[in-house]
Design a protein around this motif. Structure first.
Motif, PDB file in Angstrom:
ATOM      1  N   PRO A 217       0.836  -1.476   0.100  1.00 56.88           N
ATOM      2  CA  PRO A 217      -0.188   0.084  -0.070  1.00 56.88           C
ATOM      3  C   PRO A 217       0.789   1.157   0.023  1.00 56.88           C
ATOM      4  CG  PRO A 217       0.061  -0.929   2.137  1.00 56.88           C
ATOM      5  CD  PRO A 217       0.799  -1.919   1.207  1.00 56.88           C
ATOM      6  N   LYS A 218       0.380   2.421  -0.221  1.00 55.70           N
ATOM      7  CA  LYS A 218       1.103   3.477  -0.381  1.00 55.70           C
ATOM      8  C   LYS A 218       1.487   4.224   1.062  1.00 55.70           C
ATOM      9  CE  LYS A 218      -0.666   5.166  -4.874  1.00 55.70           C
ATOM     10  NZ  LYS A 218      -1.539   6.298  -5.417  1.00 55.70           N
ATOM     11  N   PRO A 219       2.558   4.471   1.288  1.00 58.40           N
ATOM     12  CA  PRO A 219       3.070   5.042   2.641  1.00 58.40           C
ATOM     13  C   PRO A 219       1.729   6.397   3.197  1.00 58.40           C
ATOM     14  CG  PRO A 219       4.879   5.081   1.279  1.00 58.40           C
ATOM     15  CD  PRO A 219       3.535   4.966   0.370  1.00 58.40           C
ATOM     16  N   PRO A 220       1.462   5.958   4.567  1.00 57.91           N
ATOM     17  CA  PRO A 220       0.679   7.029   5.144  1.00 57.91           C
ATOM     18  C   PRO A 220       0.978   8.473   4.890  1.00 57.91           C
ATOM     19  CG  PRO A 220       1.955   5.695   6.715  1.00 57.91           C
ATOM     20  CD  PRO A 220       2.366   5.248   5.320  1.00 57.91           C
ATOM     21  N   LYS A 221       0.226   9.422   4.838  1.00 54.52           N
ATOM     22  CA  LYS A 221       0.592  10.848   4.958  1.00 54.52           C
ATOM     23  C   LYS A 221      -0.013  11.462   6.155  1.00 54.52           C
ATOM     24  CE  LYS A 221       1.648  10.874   0.510  1.00 54.52           C
ATOM     25  NZ  LYS A 221       2.909  11.318  -0.091  1.00 54.52           N
ATOM     26  N   THR A 222       0.590  12.568   6.604  1.00 54.04           N
ATOM     27  CA  THR A 222       0.152  13.228   7.911  1.00 54.04           C
ATOM     28  C   THR A 222      -1.238  14.105   7.311  1.00 54.04           C
ATOM     29  OG1 THR A 222       1.587  15.081   7.180  1.00 54.04           O
ATOM     30  CG2 THR A 222       2.456  13.502   8.770  1.00 54.04           C
TER      31      THR A 222
ATOM     32  N   VAL B 109       5.065  10.642   6.349  1.00 52.40           N
ATOM     33  CA  VAL B 109       5.355  10.601   7.723  1.00 52.40           C
ATOM     34  C   VAL B 109       6.729  10.025   7.646  1.00 52.40           C
ATOM     35  CG1 VAL B 109       4.892   8.942   9.479  1.00 52.40           C
ATOM     36  CG2 VAL B 109       3.128   9.762   8.162  1.00 52.40           C
ATOM     37  N   ASN B 110       7.550  10.608   8.741  1.00 53.04           N
ATOM     38  CA  ASN B 110       8.811  10.113   8.932  1.00 53.04           C
ATOM     39  C   ASN B 110       8.959   9.118   9.796  1.00 53.04           C
ATOM     40  OD1 ASN B 110      11.539  10.254   9.375  1.00 53.04           O
ATOM     41  ND2 ASN B 110      11.839  12.125  10.713  1.00 53.04           N
ATOM     42  N   VAL B 111       9.362   8.072   9.580  1.00 60.36           N
ATOM     43  CA  VAL B 111       9.614   6.934  10.516  1.00 60.36           C
ATOM     44  C   VAL B 111      10.916   6.727  10.522  1.00 60.36           C
ATOM     45  CG1 VAL B 111       9.248   4.228  10.531  1.00 60.36           C
ATOM     46  CG2 VAL B 111       7.129   5.760   9.624  1.00 60.36           C
TER      47      VAL B 111
END
Length: 481
Positions: free
Chosen positions: A401-406, A413-415
């Motif tokens: 899935p596409k990475p989550p957005k804030t 999102v910075n992980v």
């Protein structure tokens, strides 16, 4: 239903120059495993024991309970170069999981020799082992020469692949043909018409092999041509035909009566025994058959070493650990050479790691879980290389899935730290394996999106992720064994 005579024609043409008819395909070398484990297994071990009048013995095993067999395929004794083992396969049997691993090694793989074996293709290993033994002891019989040479080849391949080889079996074309004929032929649904104008029929001639599409009843000779034909299709098409034959033969045996089963065993013993060489004893072979009677076709893991290694943003395929170098570097010979990492001094490091995964971590492949790489904060190139590494080692890589957005922002999102999650408790072992290999934390998490259904292991990449080939990680991460 048409017969081979109705649907297949075979016209011989002279060939200018020599063609070595030694292209025994992966399925043909699978003959012995087919005969003793997949095909004869439903024939009942008791029936075979009744024919042989001997009892089976437990075959050699390693500390994990696995029996590892090297299967070799050659041409008939009348073929030029009959001692060239043009098909080579490792078969690892595990009674505990009722599974078998089959790993095919390409015949053109270039092998650096030793004091008894010169540099050259791996299919010459058996030939030169026999020659060295004959020079050392001229009193050895042909049978002893073959057995000792097979043993030497098994030790060499076991050392190269890091898998203990407990025994070796060599079969020729006649053994394959007799196996199919002993079962009364096999019914195959041919997907598309085959027109092979260059099928080898002898040392100095080729012929046209033609087989119509549709349901066909194949005798042994036609089945061999169906399995061996190389022209007019890709190697992947040929592999599919070989697997189709295996399934069709297994289905044929399951429909036979008990009397037909016993009769088939008798015919196999009479017509195949002189076309097989092995380092196993008869009792050990019967023991292997007994184990095979409990194997599940659904737990058969098939892989082959090939040159589809991919590249950056070019998808790799399972087993892509060799490449084709410029023939000028090898005296004009077309060979395959292992892909080697700078730190690898053996030249077989990646294939050794691949074989170790398949044999000793087979539960990961049997789970059929999908692995997804979710790139949140790593570089796109690092994520792509990890996906390709997973593909090369035969894991099922799914679309992540596409990475989550804030919320309300376009910034990703910075992980900072990478981690692994699994959505199904049965995939805990796979998640734990990759967690140890990649040094990432692992946790179970309930699905939060529509794509997270079934068995899924997600590797979530943070800013700390740096790609490393699996071969460099197995020493400090999850062990092969």
């Amino acid at each position: 239903m048409t017969t081979p005579q109705d649907s297949a024609s075979f016209t011989v043409f002279p060939l200018l120059g020599r063609i070595v008819a030694l292209t025994l395909a992966a399925f043909a070398i699978f003959l012995f495993l087919l005969t003793l484990i997949v095909t004869i297994s439903p024939l009942r071990v008791a029936a075979m024991r009744g024919v042989l009048m001997v009892a089976g013995a437990a075959p050699p095993q390693d500390s994990y309970g696995f029996t590892n067999i090297l299967l070799l395929g050659v041409g008939d004794k009348n073929h030029d170069g009959a001692d060239l083992t043009d098909t080579m396969m490792i078969a690892s049997i595990d009674p505990g999981t009722r599974s078998a691993v089959l790993l095919s090694i390409p015949r053109d793989l270039y092998l650096t020799g030793n004091k008894n074996t010169p540099d050259g293709r791996i299919n010459t290993l058996y030939f030169f082992a026999k020659q060295a033994l004959k020079r050392k002891d001229k009193t050895l019989s042909d049978k002893d020469l073959s057995r000792l040479a097979l043993q030497a080849v098994g030790e060499e391949m076991g050392e190269k692949l890091g898998v203990e080889v407990h025994g070796v079996v060599k079969a020729d074309f006649t053994a394959f043909v007799n196996t199919v004929d002993a079962l009364g032929g096999v019914d195959v649904d041919v997907a598309k018409k085959i027109m092979d104008y260059s099928y080898p029929v002898g040392e100095n001639e080729v012929g046209l092999f033609e087989l119509d599409a549709g349901l066909q009843h194949l005798d042994g000779e036609t089945a061999l041509r169906f399995a061996r034909s190389r022209h007019g299709s890709t190697d992947f098409d040929r592999s599919a035909r070989q697997q189709q034959l295996l399934q069709a033969l297994s289905a044929k045996v399951q429909t036979m009566s008990r009397l037909e089963q016993i009769s088939s065993v008798s015919a196999l013993l009479k017509n195949v025994v002189n076309h097989l060489d092995t380092t196993f004893t008869t009792q050990e072979l019967l023991g292997i058959t007994q184990i095979g009677s409990e194997l599940s076709m659904e737990n058969l893991i098939r892989m082959q070493v090939n040159y589809n290694a991919g590249g950056d943003y070019i998808p790799a395929q399972a087993g892509g650990f060799v490449y084709a170098p410029d023939p000028a570097l090898y005296e004009g010979a077309s060979v395959l050479v292992p892909t080697v990492l700078p730190t690898d001094k053996t030249g077989w490091g990646q294939m050794r790691t691949f074989a170790g995964f398949l044999v000793y971590q087979r539960a990961l492949y049997l789970s059929k879980a999908e692995v997804q790489v979710v790139n949140v904060s790593a570089t796109a190139l690092a994520a792509n290389r990890l996906e390709n590494e997973l593909r090369r080692y035969g894991f099922r890589v799914g679309e992540a899935p596409k990475p989550p957005k804030t919320t309300g922002k376009t910034q990703t999102v910075n992980v900072p730290a990478s981690f692994i999650i699994f959505t199904n408790s049965v995939d805990k072992q796979m998640a734990g394996f990759f967690g140890g290999l990649l040094n990432m934390d692992v946790s179970q998490q309930s699905p939060t999106d529509a794509t997270a259904t079934g068995s899924i292991v997600r590797i979530v990449l943070g800013k700390d992720f740096k790609y490393q080939p699996f071969q460099t990680l197995v020493g400090t991460g999850a062990a092969l064994q």
